[in-house]
Design an enzyme around this catalytic site. Structure first.
Site, PDB file in Angstrom:
ATOM      1  N   ILE A  13     -40.166  19.485 -38.231  1.00 21.45           N
ATOM      2  CA  ILE A  13     -40.601  18.675 -37.079  1.00 21.45           C
ATOM      3  C   ILE A  13     -39.673  18.929 -35.891  1.00 21.45           C
ATOM      4  CG2 ILE A  13     -41.147  16.359 -36.212  1.00 21.45           C
ATOM      5  CD1 ILE A  13     -41.685  15.463 -39.056  1.00 21.45           C
ATOM      6  N   ARG A  88     -43.617   7.967 -49.412  1.00 17.49           N
ATOM      7  CA  ARG A  88     -42.588   7.923 -48.368  1.00 17.49           C
ATOM      8  C   ARG A  88     -41.427   7.032 -48.825  1.00 17.49           C
ATOM      9  NH1 ARG A  88     -47.506   7.578 -45.536  1.00 17.49           N
ATOM     10  NH2 ARG A  88     -47.892   9.421 -44.251  1.00 17.49           N
ATOM     11  N   HIS A 175     -46.332   2.437 -41.820  1.00 16.61           N
ATOM     12  CA  HIS A 175     -46.716   3.837 -42.005  1.00 16.61           C
ATOM     13  C   HIS A 175     -46.675   4.169 -43.498  1.00 16.61           C
ATOM     14  CE1 HIS A 175     -47.284   7.993 -41.045  1.00 16.61           C
ATOM     15  NE2 HIS A 175     -46.079   8.365 -41.386  1.00 16.61           N
TER      16      HIS A 175
HETATM   17  N1  APR Z   1     -27.708  14.913 -39.633  1.00 11.71           N
HETATM   18  C1  APR Z   1     -28.527  15.793 -39.001  1.00 11.71           C
HETATM   19  N2  APR Z   1     -29.489  16.508 -39.623  1.00 11.71           N
HETATM   20  C2  APR Z   1     -29.629  16.325 -40.945  1.00 11.71           C
HETATM   21  C3  APR Z   1     -28.810  15.421 -41.680  1.00 11.71           C
HETATM   22  C4  APR Z   1     -27.813  14.699 -40.966  1.00 11.71           C
HETATM   23  N3  APR Z   1     -26.994  13.832 -41.569  1.00 11.71           N
HETATM   24  N4  APR Z   1     -29.223  15.466 -42.967  1.00 11.71           N
HETATM   25  C5  APR Z   1     -30.243  16.337 -43.046  1.00 11.71           C
HETATM   26  N5  APR Z   1     -30.499  16.862 -41.823  1.00 11.71           N
HETATM   27  C6  APR Z   1     -31.482  17.880 -41.440  1.00 11.71           C
HETATM   28  C7  APR Z   1     -31.726  18.939 -42.522  1.00 11.71           C
HETATM   29  O1  APR Z   1     -30.684  19.905 -42.514  1.00 11.71           O
HETATM   30  C8  APR Z   1     -33.080  19.499 -42.087  1.00 11.71           C
HETATM   31  O2  APR Z   1     -32.936  20.657 -41.275  1.00 11.71           O
HETATM   32  O3  APR Z   1     -32.760  17.288 -41.263  1.00 11.71           O
HETATM   33  C9  APR Z   1     -33.710  18.355 -41.272  1.00 11.71           C
HETATM   34  C10 APR Z   1     -35.016  17.842 -41.843  1.00 11.71           C
HETATM   35  O4  APR Z   1     -35.955  18.845 -41.731  1.00 11.71           O
HETATM   36  P1  APR Z   1     -37.112  19.123 -42.811  1.00 11.71           P
HETATM   37  O5  APR Z   1     -36.528  19.053 -44.184  1.00 11.71           O
HETATM   38  O6  APR Z   1     -37.837  20.355 -42.392  1.00 11.71           O
HETATM   39  O7  APR Z   1     -38.048  17.824 -42.663  1.00 11.71           O
HETATM   40  P2  APR Z   1     -39.216  17.549 -41.591  1.00 11.71           P
HETATM   41  O8  APR Z   1     -40.502  18.064 -42.117  1.00 11.71           O
HETATM   42  O9  APR Z   1     -38.769  17.964 -40.249  1.00 11.71           O
HETATM   43  O10 APR Z   1     -39.295  15.957 -41.702  1.00 11.71           O
HETATM   44  C11 APR Z   1     -38.198  15.146 -41.338  1.00 11.71           C
HETATM   45  O11 APR Z   1     -39.551  13.240 -40.811  1.00 11.71           O
HETATM   46  O12 APR Z   1     -41.827  12.774 -41.132  1.00 11.71           O
HETATM   47  C12 APR Z   1     -40.527  12.618 -41.630  1.00 11.71           C
HETATM   48  O13 APR Z   1     -40.928  12.448 -43.992  1.00 11.71           O
HETATM   49  C13 APR Z   1     -40.364  13.248 -42.984  1.00 11.71           C
HETATM   50  O14 APR Z   1     -38.316  12.096 -43.408  1.00 11.71           O
HETATM   51  C14 APR Z   1     -38.863  13.356 -43.055  1.00 11.71           C
HETATM   52  C15 APR Z   1     -38.467  13.680 -41.611  1.00 11.71           C
END
Ligand code: APR
Length: 315
Positions: A13, A88, A175
């Protein structure tokens, strides 16, 4: 003055947000992630498309909160996403810890920012983010209702063979599986939806909307939806930055509206340059009220679970 928009989380995202914000030239983008390489790599990749797409903004990637200093808008997607078969709510423990770190990072560096949370389970995580950061409730909002509504409108548009843009509708509540699509508040080219569709088909579409995220996870196998969630987050950011005062369904802090106090849940709100400027109270019939209250109950129960994981949330 160009706005500074920080994206905490540069995953699926976060990366899509960065691209959409760049194309719309809403502001300079800081992509922040604990995985620094992902943030830097995506920022560089999008920046290299500026000469093709012709947008005039700067992008950087970082894992240092100092680089996010004095952001105008922060969009939070840091956290883990669902795998097939997960709800979720299963993400709560892990994402609560991550959100606590994020809140600590942003409150030191960008105390005046407008914060949009996308991390799930949304209603509880956005409430935790507000509490951990201490930001005022009008400056912390959750993105979910726009996405749920866009799914509902899309499925209706396919069934009724009209453009989704011609459908006016709203989804309220939390949600999750208890979200409340509102067929009585749905108009298609000015006509009430209920005159255009039978109950059986409508019930199927409502059910598919509630499970809209899971349907995509099943296809993707790895990760969850990201294009429509990012587009929905950008709509909130744009209304804030340009003071458009759009009425958008978002997870907002309720202080008595809809009979709910001290809880975040999905309701229509006006977004302008003061953040959440107003909660719009729609008249609900008995059935809608019951469904909304069921959804509120589910959010409350999950928040209670969160306070058991971290008693700091009770403060
Ligand atoms: N600080 C910053 N970034 C972090 C941290 C942190 N403490 N912990 C994890 N991340 C980063 C991860 O390294 C990863 O790149 O958050 C990112 C999450 O990205 P994705 O795993 O691709 O998840 P995404 O599909 O973007 O969804 C993110 O939004 O809709 C919700 O359910 C979904 O909770 C999830 C979130």
């Amino acid at each position: 003055m160009k706005k500074k928009i920080t994206l905490i989380g540069a995953g699926q995202i976060g990366g899509t947000l960065a691209h959409l914000i760049s194309i719309k030239e809403l502001g300079d983008v800081v992509l922040f992630d604990v995985a620094e390489g992902i943030a830097k790599g995506k920022a560089l990749d999008i920046a290299q498309s500026t000469s093709v797409d012709g947008f005039n903004i700067n992008l950087i990637g970082t894992s240092n909160y100092e680089d996010t200093k004095n952001s105008d808008v922060i969009i939070v997607t840091a956290g883990v996403s669902r795998k097939p078969g997960m709800t979720r709510d299963d993400l709560l423990g892990t994402n609560l810890k991550i959100i606590k770190q994020v809140a600590e990072g942003i409150k030191k560096t960008s105390p005046k920012a407008f914060v949009i949370c996308i991390t799930n389970p949304l209603d509880v995580i956005v409430m935790a983010l507000q509490k951990y950061s201490g930001f005022t409730t009008n400056k912390v909002i959750g993105m979910a209702g726009i996405l749920d509504t866009s799914r509902f409108k899309y499925f209706l548009s396919q069934e009724l063979k009209v453009p989704a843009k011609d459908i006016n509708s709203i989804v309220l509540g939390g949600h999750g599986d208890t979200m409340v699509p509102m067929p009585n508040h749905t108009m298609v080219k000015g006509k009430p939806l209920k005159k255009l569709i039978n109950k059986e088909k409508l019930d199927l579409i409502i059910d598919r909307t509630r499970k809209g995220g899971a349907e995509i996870i099943k296809y993707l196998e790895k990760g969850s939806a990201f294009y429509a969630p990012a587009a929905s987050g950008v709509e909130i950011a744009e209304s804030y930055i340009k003071n458009l005062k759009k009425t958008l369904p978002c997870a907002a802090y309720l202080n008595g509206e809809y009979g709910v106090k001290n809880l975040y849940a999905g309701v229509p709100v006006v977004i302008g340059n003061n953040g959440v400027e107003k909660v719009i109270e729609l008249p609900l019939d008995e059935n809608e009220k019951n469904n909304f209250n069921l959804s509120i109950k589910a959010v409350k129960e999950l928040f209670d679970t969160a306070t058991k994981i971290d008693p700091d949330l009770k403060k």
